[in-house]
Design a protein around this motif. Sequence first.
Motif, PDB file in Angstrom:
ATOM      1  N   GLY A 101       4.311  -5.063   6.726  1.00 11.45           N
ATOM      2  CA  GLY A 101       4.666  -4.157   7.814  1.00 11.45           C
ATOM      3  C   GLY A 101       3.833  -2.895   7.798  1.00 11.45           C
ATOM      4  N   PHE A 102       3.631  -2.314   6.616  1.00  4.94           N
ATOM      5  CA  PHE A 102       2.799  -1.118   6.506  1.00  4.94           C
ATOM      6  C   PHE A 102       1.379  -1.404   6.979  1.00  4.94           C
ATOM      7  N   LEU A 103       0.818  -2.534   6.545  1.00  8.12           N
ATOM      8  CA  LEU A 103      -0.545  -2.886   6.924  1.00  8.12           C
ATOM      9  C   LEU A 103      -0.670  -3.028   8.439  1.00  8.12           C
ATOM     10  N   SER A 104       0.269  -3.718   9.050  1.00 10.07           N
ATOM     11  CA  SER A 104       0.223  -3.882  10.510  1.00 10.07           C
ATOM     12  C   SER A 104       0.324  -2.543  11.211  1.00 10.07           C
ATOM     13  N   PHE A 105       1.233  -1.700  10.767  1.00  4.95           N
ATOM     14  CA  PHE A 105       1.376  -0.378  11.384  1.00  4.95           C
ATOM     15  C   PHE A 105       0.082   0.426  11.254  1.00  4.95           C
ATOM     16  N   LEU A 106      -0.555   0.349  10.081  1.00  4.63           N
ATOM     17  CA  LEU A 106      -1.794   1.085   9.866  1.00  4.63           C
ATOM     18  C   LEU A 106      -2.893   0.596  10.801  1.00  4.63           C
ATOM     19  N   LEU A 107      -2.993  -0.715  10.961  1.00  7.63           N
ATOM     20  CA  LEU A 107      -4.039  -1.263  11.829  1.00  7.63           C
ATOM     21  C   LEU A 107      -3.760  -0.955  13.296  1.00  7.63           C
ATOM     22  N   TYR A 108      -2.491  -0.936  13.695  1.00 10.00           N
ATOM     23  CA  TYR A 108      -2.163  -0.479  15.048  1.00 10.00           C
ATOM     24  C   TYR A 108      -2.594   0.977  15.221  1.00 10.00           C
TER      25      TYR A 108
END
Length: 337
Positions: A101-108
């Motif tokens: 979830g953190f990774l996805s949020f960062l890439l968004y």
Amino acid sequence: MILIVTNKEDIHPTPVIEHLERMGVPFFRLNTESLLSDYDFEWTSDSAGGDDFHIRNIHSGLEVYGHDLSSVWERRPLVPSELRCLNRDEINRHNLTEAHGFLSFLLYYLGDRYCIGHHIYDRSSASKMLQLKLARESGMRTPDTCFSNNRKSVKAFAEKYRTVCLKSIDNDNIWFDDELKEHVLYTQAVETETLLSLGEESFSQTVTYLQNYIDKAFELRITVVGPHIFSCRIESQKMEDKLGRIDWRQGLDHGMIHSRHDLPGNVADFCLEFLRRLHLNFGCFDFIVTPEGDYVFLECNPNGQWLWIEQETGMEISKCIAETLARHDSPRPSSIG
């Protein structure tokens, strides 16, 4: 600073990194399966300093700050799967899910940087339905196509043709644990009579994706990086043992001939406009060229493979990716507010 978001096993970043090193352009490689095991990271936001993030590789000491980052190459990241310390299975799954979830949020969050490969747009742009719609609207010839889990619908479509092609939608391989073997689901050309001899359950338990078979003179793999186009001619129809004649991937290890190909202006313009409409800076297009010389659009992979094209033809795709990322490499403010 360029952020390369990838995984340990992917060989595509290697030649691009070599070009960046020769150019003296700073970069940071993030192997996402190891997010929790190989990196320390933080993202913060406050009224005084705005928003920013920091990632440090705990083994090499290399690090990146968000305020130094200007361009991102998202090259097939994997979900986090490694932990420094193991706990109960339920806790391990929770921790890895949180990291994903953190990774996805960062890439968004990084979506406003210049991107080759895009966390938001790659997935939506991969829709075969959307792609065919855009291609037809642009006046490009496409195969007739049907998606269905209903035998009557498949029958009504397939009966218009002697031969149809069966394709996978989103998963082109199956791993059988009991056989310890991977089965790749290549495109198949099937006689309509044979297809319709199957029972109802063969259709209702899956989604059938089929197109009418189109005769080929040769095929094209067109790699677009920003405004740059690399067109490769694939001589799939010259394979004497038939490997690769239906799906050229089957002929890659059997001497299939690749060469540079000059695209007609309208096809080149279509590829550039297609990516522009989908908000992409990169794409790998597959085309058929018929014996009559017609160009038929099949699909575009928003994050497709290209390294073998460079190796077969000498076209400098990796250098172009490095130069394109570097051209957008200028620091931005740490706060977007």
